[in-house]
Each structure stands twice: as C-alpha cells, then as structure tokens.
Design a protein around this motif. Structure first.
Motif, PDB file in Angstrom:
ATOM      1  N   THR A   4       0.839  -1.192   0.000  1.00 25.12           N
ATOM      2  CA  THR A   4       0.000   0.000   0.000  1.00 25.12           C
ATOM      3  C   THR A   4       0.881   1.253   0.000  1.00 25.12           C
ATOM      4  OG1 THR A   4      -1.820  -1.105   1.134  1.00 25.12           O
ATOM      5  CG2 THR A   4      -1.775   1.300   1.237  1.00 25.12           C
ATOM      6  N   PHE A   5       0.571   2.163  -0.924  1.00 24.81           N
ATOM      7  CA  PHE A   5       1.248   3.455  -1.025  1.00 24.81           C
ATOM      8  C   PHE A   5       0.297   4.550  -0.555  1.00 24.81           C
ATOM      9  CE2 PHE A   5       3.002   0.802  -4.415  1.00 24.81           C
ATOM     10  CZ  PHE A   5       4.369   0.982  -4.293  1.00 24.81           C
ATOM     11  N   ASP A   6       0.774   5.453   0.268  1.00 25.45           N
ATOM     12  CA  ASP A   6       0.078   6.682   0.641  1.00 25.45           C
ATOM     13  C   ASP A   6       0.938   7.865   0.227  1.00 25.45           C
ATOM     14  OD1 ASP A   6      -2.211   5.589   1.741  1.00 25.45           O
ATOM     15  OD2 ASP A   6      -1.364   5.456   3.754  1.00 25.45           O
ATOM     16  N   GLY A   7       0.304   8.941  -0.240  1.00 31.37           N
ATOM     17  CA  GLY A   7       1.095  10.108  -0.605  1.00 31.37           C
ATOM     18  C   GLY A   7       0.244  11.213  -1.179  1.00 31.37           C
ATOM     19  N   ARG A   8       0.919  12.141  -1.860  1.00 36.67           N
ATOM     20  CA  ARG A   8       0.244  13.258  -2.517  1.00 36.67           C
ATOM     21  C   ARG A   8       0.702  13.306  -3.967  1.00 36.67           C
ATOM     22  NH1 ARG A   8       1.532  18.281  -0.939  1.00 36.67           N
ATOM     23  NH2 ARG A   8      -0.494  19.154  -1.432  1.00 36.67           N
ATOM     24  N   LEU A   9      -0.227  13.614  -4.857  1.00 38.27           N
ATOM     25  CA  LEU A   9       0.102  13.684  -6.276  1.00 38.27           C
ATOM     26  C   LEU A   9      -0.479  14.949  -6.891  1.00 38.27           C
ATOM     27  CD1 LEU A   9      -2.686  12.992  -8.032  1.00 38.27           C
ATOM     28  CD2 LEU A   9      -2.128  10.650  -7.359  1.00 38.27           C
ATOM     29  N   GLU A  10       0.078  15.318  -8.028  1.00 36.41           N
ATOM     30  CA  GLU A  10      -0.413  16.445  -8.816  1.00 36.41           C
ATOM     31  C   GLU A  10      -0.892  15.914 -10.162  1.00 36.41           C
ATOM     32  OE1 GLU A  10       1.551  20.218 -11.144  1.00 36.41           O
ATOM     33  OE2 GLU A  10       2.102  19.934  -9.030  1.00 36.41           O
ATOM     34  N   VAL A  11      -2.056  16.361 -10.582  1.00 36.47           N
ATOM     35  CA  VAL A  11      -2.622  15.914 -11.856  1.00 36.47           C
ATOM     36  C   VAL A  11      -1.849  16.548 -13.002  1.00 36.47           C
ATOM     37  CG1 VAL A  11      -4.702  15.806 -13.291  1.00 36.47           C
ATOM     38  CG2 VAL A  11      -4.902  15.704 -10.791  1.00 36.47           C
ATOM     39  N   THR A  12      -1.356  15.741 -13.925  1.00 39.05           N
ATOM     40  CA  THR A  12      -0.668  16.250 -15.115  1.00 39.05           C
ATOM     41  C   THR A  12      -1.489  16.046 -16.381  1.00 39.05           C
ATOM     42  OG1 THR A  12       0.518  14.140 -15.341  1.00 39.05           O
ATOM     43  CG2 THR A  12       1.615  15.901 -14.108  1.00 39.05           C
ATOM     44  N   ASP A  13      -2.235  14.955 -16.443  1.00 38.92           N
ATOM     45  CA  ASP A  13      -3.086  14.660 -17.601  1.00 38.92           C
ATOM     46  C   ASP A  13      -4.380  14.052 -17.081  1.00 38.92           C
ATOM     47  OD1 ASP A  13      -4.375  13.378 -19.830  1.00 38.92           O
ATOM     48  OD2 ASP A  13      -2.483  13.443 -20.929  1.00 38.92           O
ATOM     49  N   PRO A  14      -5.461  14.835 -16.983  1.00 44.91           N
ATOM     50  CA  PRO A  14      -6.707  14.324 -16.405  1.00 44.91           C
ATOM     51  C   PRO A  14      -7.255  13.092 -17.118  1.00 44.91           C
ATOM     52  CG  PRO A  14      -6.780  16.716 -16.544  1.00 44.91           C
ATOM     53  CD  PRO A  14      -5.552  16.279 -17.287  1.00 44.91           C
ATOM     54  N   ASP A  15      -7.144  13.039 -18.441  1.00 44.85           N
ATOM     55  CA  ASP A  15      -7.679  11.882 -19.172  1.00 44.85           C
ATOM     56  C   ASP A  15      -6.924  10.606 -18.820  1.00 44.85           C
ATOM     57  OD1 ASP A  15      -9.637  13.392 -20.430  1.00 44.85           O
ATOM     58  OD2 ASP A  15      -8.363  13.860 -22.151  1.00 44.85           O
ATOM     59  N   LEU A  16      -5.593  10.697 -18.769  1.00 45.19           N
ATOM     60  CA  LEU A  16      -4.811   9.524 -18.389  1.00 45.19           C
ATOM     61  C   LEU A  16      -5.083   9.114 -16.950  1.00 45.19           C
ATOM     62  CD1 LEU A  16      -1.305  10.188 -20.008  1.00 45.19           C
ATOM     63  CD2 LEU A  16      -3.036   8.535 -20.728  1.00 45.19           C
ATOM     64  N   LEU A  17      -5.235  10.087 -16.070  1.00 40.89           N
ATOM     65  CA  LEU A  17      -5.504   9.772 -14.675  1.00 40.89           C
ATOM     66  C   LEU A  17      -6.876   9.131 -14.516  1.00 40.89           C
ATOM     67  CD1 LEU A  17      -4.713   9.744 -11.758  1.00 40.89           C
ATOM     68  CD2 LEU A  17      -5.427  12.133 -11.556  1.00 40.89           C
ATOM     69  N   ARG A  18      -7.871   9.621 -15.239  1.00 41.66           N
ATOM     70  CA  ARG A  18      -9.203   8.993 -15.185  1.00 41.66           C
ATOM     71  C   ARG A  18      -9.122   7.547 -15.651  1.00 41.66           C
ATOM     72  NH1 ARG A  18     -10.661  14.032 -17.810  1.00 41.66           N
ATOM     73  NH2 ARG A  18     -11.427  15.493 -16.218  1.00 41.66           N
ATOM     74  N   ARG A  19      -8.357   7.294 -16.702  1.00 43.52           N
ATOM     75  CA  ARG A  19      -8.208   5.918 -17.181  1.00 43.52           C
ATOM     76  C   ARG A  19      -7.549   5.053 -16.114  1.00 43.52           C
ATOM     77  NH1 ARG A  19      -4.513   4.839 -22.351  1.00 43.52           N
ATOM     78  NH2 ARG A  19      -2.893   5.135 -20.768  1.00 43.52           N
ATOM     79  N   THR A  20      -6.546   5.604 -15.415  1.00 43.83           N
ATOM     80  CA  THR A  20      -5.889   4.855 -14.350  1.00 43.83           C
ATOM     81  C   THR A  20      -6.862   4.552 -13.213  1.00 43.83           C
ATOM     82  OG1 THR A  20      -3.774   5.898 -14.880  1.00 43.83           O
ATOM     83  CG2 THR A  20      -3.977   4.883 -12.709  1.00 43.83           C
ATOM     84  N   LEU A  21      -7.686   5.523 -12.850  1.00 44.82           N
ATOM     85  CA  LEU A  21      -8.645   5.332 -11.763  1.00 44.82           C
ATOM     86  C   LEU A  21      -9.693   4.276 -12.112  1.00 44.82           C
ATOM     87  CD1 LEU A  21      -9.193   9.077 -10.784  1.00 44.82           C
ATOM     88  CD2 LEU A  21      -7.953   7.361  -9.456  1.00 44.82           C
ATOM     89  N   LEU A  22     -10.022   4.164 -13.388  1.00 44.98           N
ATOM     90  CA  LEU A  22     -11.077   3.241 -13.812  1.00 44.98           C
ATOM     91  C   LEU A  22     -10.559   1.868 -14.212  1.00 44.98           C
ATOM     92  CD1 LEU A  22     -13.333   5.637 -15.947  1.00 44.98           C
ATOM     93  CD2 LEU A  22     -13.584   4.982 -13.544  1.00 44.98           C
ATOM     94  N   GLN A  23      -9.318   1.798 -14.685  1.00 45.09           N
ATOM     95  CA  GLN A  23      -8.781   0.522 -15.156  1.00 45.09           C
ATOM     96  C   GLN A  23      -7.742  -0.086 -14.220  1.00 45.09           C
ATOM     97  OE1 GLN A  23      -7.415   0.905 -19.196  1.00 45.09           O
ATOM     98  NE2 GLN A  23      -9.439   1.401 -19.984  1.00 45.09           N
ATOM     99  N   GLY A  24      -7.266   0.687 -13.251  1.00 48.79           N
ATOM    100  CA  GLY A  24      -6.313   0.163 -12.296  1.00 48.79           C
ATOM    101  C   GLY A  24      -4.877   0.317 -12.744  1.00 48.79           C
ATOM    102  N   LEU A  25      -3.961   0.026 -11.812  1.00 47.47           N
ATOM    103  CA  LEU A  25      -2.535   0.222 -12.049  1.00 47.47           C
ATOM    104  C   LEU A  25      -1.794  -1.044 -11.615  1.00 47.47           C
ATOM    105  CD1 LEU A  25      -0.633   3.488 -10.979  1.00 47.47           C
ATOM    106  CD2 LEU A  25       0.477   1.309 -11.397  1.00 47.47           C
ATOM    107  N   GLY A  26      -1.110  -1.663 -12.554  1.00 48.47           N
ATOM    108  CA  GLY A  26      -0.300  -2.823 -12.235  1.00 48.47           C
ATOM    109  C   GLY A  26      -1.041  -4.142 -12.394  1.00 48.47           C
ATOM    110  N   LYS A  27      -0.442  -5.192 -11.831  1.00 47.70           N
ATOM    111  CA  LYS A  27      -0.951  -6.556 -11.943  1.00 47.70           C
ATOM    112  C   LYS A  27      -1.834  -6.915 -10.747  1.00 47.70           C
ATOM    113  CE  LYS A  27       1.607  -7.362 -15.622  1.00 47.70           C
ATOM    114  NZ  LYS A  27       1.021  -7.596 -16.964  1.00 47.70           N
ATOM    115  N   ALA A  28      -2.384  -8.142 -10.808  1.00 41.74           N
ATOM    116  CA  ALA A  28      -3.148  -8.756  -9.711  1.00 41.74           C
ATOM    117  C   ALA A  28      -4.390  -7.962  -9.339  1.00 41.74           C
ATOM    118  CB  ALA A  28      -2.243  -8.958  -8.487  1.00 41.74           C
ATOM    119  N   LYS A  29      -5.051  -7.368 -10.320  1.00 38.16           N
ATOM    120  CA  LYS A  29      -6.246  -6.577 -10.036  1.00 38.16           C
ATOM    121  C   LYS A  29      -7.379  -7.425  -9.475  1.00 38.16           C
ATOM    122  CE  LYS A  29      -5.268  -3.064 -13.582  1.00 38.16           C
ATOM    123  NZ  LYS A  29      -4.113  -3.699 -14.233  1.00 38.16           N
ATOM    124  N   ALA A  30      -7.443  -8.690  -9.861  1.00 36.78           N
ATOM    125  CA  ALA A  30      -8.507  -9.555  -9.346  1.00 36.78           C
ATOM    126  C   ALA A  30      -8.334  -9.858  -7.866  1.00 36.78           C
ATOM    127  CB  ALA A  30      -8.548 -10.862 -10.141  1.00 36.78           C
TER     128      ALA A  30
END
Length: 264
Positions: free
Chosen positions: A218-244
């Motif tokens: 688990t990662f905790d931190g602060r981020l700055e949005v650089t590309d809203p479309d890419l970030l939305r895709r990450t939020l909806l499709q996930g990041l990395g392996k083992a999503k199931a």
C-alpha cells in the motif's frame, strides 16, 4: 461508474474467511453485480472500465472494502456474511454500504490540482538469472525499489508524485547513493502494509498444485494531476498486476489546499 465503501465486521466468522482469501473476496465482490456473468468478466475488463477493489486495514477492527465498478453493486450478501445485518434491516435507508456516482468526482480533475492518494499494488519486474533462461516475474521487496516502480509509471498514468520542499528533507536531494536510491525523504510518498499473499486459485485445485503467491503493498502520498484523461483511465482501469486480488485501485481525497481551491 460508481464508488462503493463497505465496512467489514471483523468479529464475524464470514468476515474472517473473506479476509483470509483474496480469491474468495474477489468472488464475493463479483457476485455483487447480477447482470455480470463470470464468463464475461475478462472480456469486459479488456474492453474498458473494470471492477476494481481494495481492502483498507486501518486497524484490527477498522477494515473497509472499496469497489469501483461500471454498475451499481448490491452488497446484501456481504452484509449478511461480514457486516451488520440487523442494523441494516432496522434502517432501510442505510443498507450497510455507501455507493456514490463516480463521474462527478472524475469531472473535477484538472491539471495542476493536488490530491492525497492511496494505492494498493503488486510491484513486480521481470528478471533473467541466466542469458538462456526465460524472464520471470518477480516482486520488488524493498521500499526503495517499490517506490521506484510507482515513480516509473507516474507520467503514463497522468500524475506526478509531489516532492517535499528542501526545508523538509533530512537527506540532500532525498537520496543516499546514486546506485541505490532512497526515495523516502524526497517524495511525499509512504510505503506501508506490505503483505505476502498465498492462496489456491480455485476451490477445485488438485492436490499438489502450487498456490498463487503475490506481494501486495500500500502506497500513501500526494500527487499532482498532469493529464486528467490519463488519470481517469488509471482510476477506472487500475494500475499494475493482480487486479482480481485487490491490487490496482487508486483512490484520491482532497488535501487542505485542494479543498480551498475548489471553494474559491
């Protein structure tokens, strides 16, 4: 899209069974969608937004399940197994979980805004011990390399991990050695709750079949949005392996600065 939060009653035997098996919890999450057939799960995941889930273990008796999904879930079966069914029956307006439309929040993401974030992920890389061997997927086991794994993906995922100002760094430039970076003092990023998971992939596994093993961090931190479309895709499709198995779900929360910006 919907974001759902469900508090798990860790005193119930059903909750303990689910918490001990990512495979069982994944099956329980997917059973929350009456129109989603098991055979269609992989096809839907490949085509676009998928069902993502994550466990937040804030304390021994303070455990939340978060789910992001294209359809609104029905968690009645989870309330019966791992919630407070009597309390849910007494208050029809509160069935035992909270679900909110996700789109209004996603629409608020704009370049330059900063958010607190949490991500549980499976940080892995591929190695080859010998030149004539195939590559093997291997987990990063040190916090420094786990941080590097996330930092390497931030640009393509539409965000930038915020850096600490020089006045708050204990180490020069936040690093101890060029060949062995120590990112913990440079970025507003914390690695915690590292768990080694091992479980049978199916209930019908034959004797002698090797279990599934993976590392969840688990990662905790602060981020700055650089590309809203890419970030939305990450939020909806996930990041990395083992999503199931409870990895990949990134969630955002307002920081005091973000809340002030939105109020103006």
């Amino acid at each position: 899209m919907y974001l759902t939060r469900f508090r798990i009653n860790t005193a119930r035997p059903g909750a303990r069974r689910l918490l001990s098996s990512p495979q069982s919890l994944h099956a329980a999450v997917m059973a929350s969608f009456p129109h989603l057939l098991p055979t269609a799960v992989s096809e839907a995941a490949a085509a676009g937004p998928r069902v993502l889930w994550r466990l937040d273990r804030n304390a021994a008796a303070d455990v939340f399940l978060y789910v992001v999904s294209p359809d609104q879930p029905d968690l009645t079966h989870l309330v019966e197994q791992a919630g407070w069914p009597a309390a849910a029956t007494a208050e029809p307006a509160n069935p035992g979980w909270q679900t909110r439309p996700y789109a209004p929040f996603l629409d608020r993401l704009t370049p330059g805004t900063r958010w607190a974030f949490r991500l549980t992920a499976n940080p892995v890389h591929h190695i080859r011990r010998k030149d004539d061997e195939p590559t093997k997927r291997t987990a990063h086991i040190t916090p420094a390399h786990q941080m590097s794994w996330l930092l390497e993906r931030q640009e393509r995922c539409g965000f930038r991990i915020c850096e600490k100002p020089d006045s708050k760094r204990l180490l020069p430039d936040g690093t101890t050695h060029k060949k062995a970076p120590h990112h913990g003092d440079r970025y507003e990023l914390l690695v915690r709750d590292q768990r080694n998971l091992s479980f049978a992939k199916t209930r019908s596994s034959t004797a002698g079949r090797r279990p599934v093993t993976l590392l969840a961090v688990t990662f905790d931190g602060r981020l700055e949005v650089t590309d809203p479309d890419l970030l939305r895709r990450t939020l909806l499709q996930g990041l990395g392996k083992a999503k199931a198995y409870g990895c990949g779900l990134l969630t955002l929360a307002p920081t005091p600065a973000t809340a002030g910006e939105q109020a103006r």
